[in-house]
Design an enzyme around this catalytic site. Structure first.
Site, PDB file in Angstrom:
ATOM      1  N   SER A   1      42.860  44.606  37.489  1.00 41.52           N
ATOM      2  CA  SER A   1      43.485  43.841  36.421  1.00 41.52           C
ATOM      3  C   SER A   1      42.725  42.532  36.246  1.00 41.52           C
ATOM      4  CB  SER A   1      44.938  43.531  36.802  1.00 41.52           C
ATOM      5  OG  SER A   1      45.496  42.572  35.928  1.00 41.52           O
TER       6      SER A   1
ATOM      7  N   TYR B   1      50.863  40.437  42.920  1.00 42.30           N
ATOM      8  CA  TYR B   1      49.999  41.245  42.076  1.00 42.30           C
ATOM      9  C   TYR B   1      48.588  40.666  42.038  1.00 42.30           C
ATOM     10  CZ  TYR B   1      48.707  44.215  38.110  1.00 42.30           C
ATOM     11  OH  TYR B   1      48.116  45.136  37.284  1.00 42.30           O
TER      12      TYR B   1
END
Length: 187
Positions: free
Chosen positions: A144, A158
């Site tokens: 990501s 995350y």
């Protein structure tokens, strides 16, 4: 572009999102597929769509990517049943709704790290011997932008997992390029 017909891919997180899209694209290219994820019904739905596209063989291997022994069992079955693995796509991933420092719990942190980082490591580690023997293989780790730029929107777990995933991907290349093994992160 390389011809993918007849090559074998293992896709984690194949029951939805990027994993599902990858499975459909690989099926259309004529690849043999092993689809993994936690939800057997979703895997079967994706497998049916892949079979309809006229791909090579498609089989489902449900698992929880956070369980190292289950991941190893699927890798072992790939070596035994398919005989080789050309591409591993680590697409399994989660984030928790209450993700910011103000709200994130230790359990939320643990869940994200277990799936997004540890699970990807388990899969990469499990297929490494087969790919070294083949002297070939590609690992695609779905990362990501949060693995390169920290922001409040994605939360600390995350971001930490995706930064770690990117570093792990680079280390795979450093240590395994001599075996013909490549790795990349898709952000």
């Amino acid at each position: 572009m390389q011809d993918l017909r007849g090559k074998t891919a293992w896709i984690t997180g194949a029951g939805s999102g990027i994993g599902e899209a990858t499975a459909l694209a690989f099926a259309a290219a004529g690849m043999h597929l092993v689809l993994s994820g936690r939800r057997a019904a979703e895997l079967e739905r994706v497998a049916s769509a892949c079979r309809a596209s006229g791909s090579g063989s498609v089989r489902c291997a449900p698992l929880d990517i956070a369980q190292a022994d289950a991941v190893q069992a699927v890798a072992t079955s790939i070596a035994a049943q398919e005989g080789r693995l050309d591409i591993l796509v680590n697409s399994a991933g989660i984030n928790v709704p209450r993700r910011n420092w103000k709200h994130v719990s230790r359990q939320g942190w643990d869940d994200v790290i277990a799936i997004d980082l540890n699970g990807a490591f388990y899969a990469c580690h499990a297929v490494l011997p087969l790919m070294r023997t083949q002297r070939d293989g590609l690992r695609v780790n779905v990362s990501s932008w949060a693995g390169r730029h920290v922001g409040a929107l994605t939360g600390p777990a995350y971001s930490a997992a995706k930064f770690g995933l990117n570093a792990m991907t680079e280390s795979l290349n450093v240590e395994n390029g001599i075996y013909g093994i490549r790795a990349t992160s898709v952000m």
